[in-house]
Design a protein around this motif. Structure first.
Motif, short mmCIF file in Angstrom:
data_model
loop_
_atom_site.label_atom_id
_atom_site.label_comp_id
_atom_site.label_asym_id
_atom_site.label_seq_id
_atom_site.Cartn_x
_atom_site.Cartn_y
_atom_site.Cartn_z
N VAL A 1 0.87 -1.18 0.00
CA VAL A 1 0.00 0.00 0.00
C VAL A 1 0.90 1.22 0.00
N ALA A 2 0.76 2.07 -1.00
CA ALA A 2 1.62 3.25 -1.11
C ALA A 2 1.26 4.30 -0.07
N ALA A 3 2.26 5.06 0.34
CA ALA A 3 2.02 6.22 1.19
C ALA A 3 1.27 7.29 0.41
N THR A 4 0.63 8.18 1.11
CA THR A 4 -0.05 9.32 0.49
C THR A 4 0.95 10.45 0.30
N GLY A 5 0.98 11.02 -0.91
CA GLY A 5 1.82 12.18 -1.15
C GLY A 5 3.08 11.85 -1.93
N ALA A 6 3.91 12.88 -2.07
CA ALA A 6 5.16 12.76 -2.81
C ALA A 6 6.32 12.61 -1.84
N VAL A 7 7.27 11.76 -2.19
CA VAL A 7 8.46 11.57 -1.37
C VAL A 7 9.63 12.31 -2.00
N PHE A 8 10.60 12.68 -1.18
CA PHE A 8 11.79 13.37 -1.68
C PHE A 8 12.71 12.37 -2.38
N THR A 9 13.28 12.78 -3.50
CA THR A 9 14.25 11.96 -4.22
C THR A 9 15.38 12.88 -4.67
N PRO A 10 16.49 12.33 -5.16
CA PRO A 10 17.58 13.19 -5.62
C PRO A 10 17.20 14.13 -6.75
N SER A 11 16.15 13.80 -7.50
CA SER A 11 15.72 14.66 -8.60
C SER A 11 14.48 15.49 -8.27
N GLY A 12 14.08 15.49 -7.00
CA GLY A 12 12.92 16.25 -6.58
C GLY A 12 11.78 15.35 -6.13
N PRO A 13 10.66 15.93 -5.70
CA PRO A 13 9.54 15.13 -5.20
C PRO A 13 8.96 14.24 -6.29
N GLN A 14 8.63 13.00 -5.91
CA GLN A 14 7.97 12.06 -6.81
C GLN A 14 6.88 11.34 -6.04
N PRO A 15 5.86 10.84 -6.74
CA PRO A 15 4.79 10.10 -6.05
C PRO A 15 5.37 8.92 -5.27
N ALA A 16 4.84 8.68 -4.09
CA ALA A 16 5.30 7.55 -3.29
C ALA A 16 5.01 6.25 -4.02
N ARG B 1 -1.70 11.06 11.31
CA ARG B 1 -2.06 10.67 9.95
C ARG B 1 -0.96 11.02 8.94
N PHE B 2 0.27 11.04 9.40
CA PHE B 2 1.38 11.36 8.52
C PHE B 2 1.51 10.32 7.40
N TRP B 3 1.76 10.81 6.18
CA TRP B 3 1.94 9.94 5.02
C TRP B 3 0.74 9.01 4.80
N GLY B 4 -0.42 9.42 5.29
CA GLY B 4 -1.65 8.67 5.00
C GLY B 4 -1.95 7.52 5.93
N VAL B 5 -1.18 7.35 7.02
CA VAL B 5 -1.50 6.24 7.93
C VAL B 5 -2.74 6.58 8.75
N GLU B 6 -3.49 5.54 9.08
CA GLU B 6 -4.63 5.66 9.99
C GLU B 6 -4.53 4.55 11.02
N GLU B 7 -5.11 4.80 12.18
CA GLU B 7 -5.10 3.80 13.26
C GLU B 7 -6.50 3.63 13.81
N ARG B 8 -6.98 2.39 13.83
CA ARG B 8 -8.25 2.10 14.50
C ARG B 8 -7.98 1.82 15.97
N ASP B 9 -8.99 2.03 16.79
CA ASP B 9 -8.92 1.64 18.20
C ASP B 9 -7.66 2.20 18.86
N ILE B 10 -7.50 3.51 18.77
CA ILE B 10 -6.24 4.13 19.18
C ILE B 10 -5.93 3.87 20.65
N LEU B 11 -6.90 4.06 21.52
CA LEU B 11 -6.64 3.86 22.94
C LEU B 11 -6.29 2.40 23.23
N GLU B 12 -7.03 1.48 22.63
CA GLU B 12 -6.74 0.06 22.83
C GLU B 12 -5.35 -0.28 22.28
N LEU B 13 -5.04 0.25 21.11
CA LEU B 13 -3.75 -0.03 20.47
C LEU B 13 -2.59 0.43 21.36
#
Length: 357
Positions: free
Chosen positions: A121-136, A230-242
């Protein structure tokens, strides 16, 4: 009330104050992930912090997230860090290395490898690369038998950190990187023992910390977490339990501290403070959010039970941040354009406060 400028005993380390310099990527490393003389000056300038936590340091080549970041997986990298830690210690400071495996937040143009993650599952957004930002890119899902290799990478980097003169290590379990990806309910779609249930989703984090404790000792091991982030598109269910389950496992390992980010509602964060029996470092404002941590936010969280308070961006433009907080003099503004541009401008060029004659 606990004072921000009172001393604190963190394991074997005597901290002169409760101000922690938070880890911040500055992408000033040399080719090969080597630390530099400028990095030694940068950290030494900020050695009045009770504790410095370094920028994220990759534990393996495939674990590198951004170009220009330093590593701790080769002998040359270890040697390059020794002048940095020596400079901090010569100025009376203490420094932990933050061990950061980027997981899916990486790119083949940066590392030469397809990134890995708990699931494809790809991250959300563009990642840094030596040639500039590219889709994750879509990462390669780790086979169950491969997971142990990446657990061991944290421990291996921790050993090298101690060899390089660091006082300890902080595992980066926050902000959408590999440990955070395993904790996630949308980046981790696994059905083996590293996914599915809360017990499965925390397993990688617990194993990485346990391996690091075995490598360098519990008193030299901490972890940074971002509950509900929610950095880079991650989500967490049941946060307190987790996080209740995760903190319970970490408590049994007796680690030096947990470093929490303000990525959830106050009620949840204070509940986690009550659940965690050990030392808490609190980062009181959302990383890269609209506000920076100041003395008022720090003192509020000391009242709420945190032992130590981390400051991020304020340390960039204020190498003498501890003294500025103590005396109440204004904080210098930071030039955001220089965060990642490389070079010494906006890195070594912020002076200490100059009092008018």
């Amino acid at each position: 009330m606990t004072d921000l400028f009172s001393g604190f005993q963190l394991g074997d380390l005597s901290l002169p104050n409760r101000v922690v310099m938070a880890p911040m990527s500055r992408v000033r490393a040399a080719a090969g992930g080597l630390a530099t003389a400028s990095m030694a000056t940068y950290y030494a300038q900020r050695a009045t912090a009770g504790l410095i936590v370094s920028e994220g340091v990759q534990p393996s080549l495939i674990g590198q997230s951004n170009p220009g970041t330093p590593g701790l997986h080769t002998d040359a990298q270890v040697a390059s860090w020794r002048p940095v830690t020596a400079a901090v210690h010569a100025n009376g400071g203490r420094i932990f290395a933050q061990v950061m495996h980027g997981g899916r937040v990486s790119h083949p143009d940066t590392t030469g490898h397809v990134p890995v993650g708990p699931s494809a599952v790809a991250a959300t957004g563009a990642v840094f690369t030596p040639s500039g930002p590219q889709p994750a890119p879509v990462p390669r899902e780790l086979a169950t038998g491969e997971v142990a290799e990446h657990v061991a990478a944290y421990a291996g980097a921790a050993r090298r950190a101690i060899e390089a003169g660091f006082d300890g290590v902080e595992l980066h379990g926050a902000n959408g990187y590999l440990i955070s990806q395993f904790l996630s309910s949308n980046a981790n779609l696994r059905t083996d023992r590293y996914g599915g249930t809360v017990t499965g989703r925390i397993r990688f984090a617990v194993e990485a910390v346990a391996a690091t404790v075995d490598a360098v000792g519990a008193g030299r091991t901490g972890i940074r977490l971002s509950p509900g982030g929610r950095f880079w598109g991650v989500e967490e269910r049941d946060i307190l339990e987790l996080y209740t389950a995760l903190l319970g496992e970490l408590a049994g390992l007796g680690i030096a501290y947990v470093h929490l980010e303000a990525t959830a509602e106050r009620e949840l964060l204070t509940a986690l403070r009550r659940l965690w029996p050990g030392v808490l470092i609190m980062n009181p404002v959302l990383p890269m959010g609209p506000r920076q941590t100041g003395r008022a936010e720090a003192e509020e969280w000391l009242r709420l039970g945190a032992e130590l308070i981390s400051f991020g961006r304020a340390f960039i433009a204020n190498p003498d941040l501890v003294e500025r907080l103590r005396t109440g003099v204004p904080l210098a503004p930071v030039d955001e354009a220089t965060y990642y541009q490389g070079g010494d401008a906006g890195y070594l060029t912020y002076p200490a406060y100059r009092y008018a004659a």
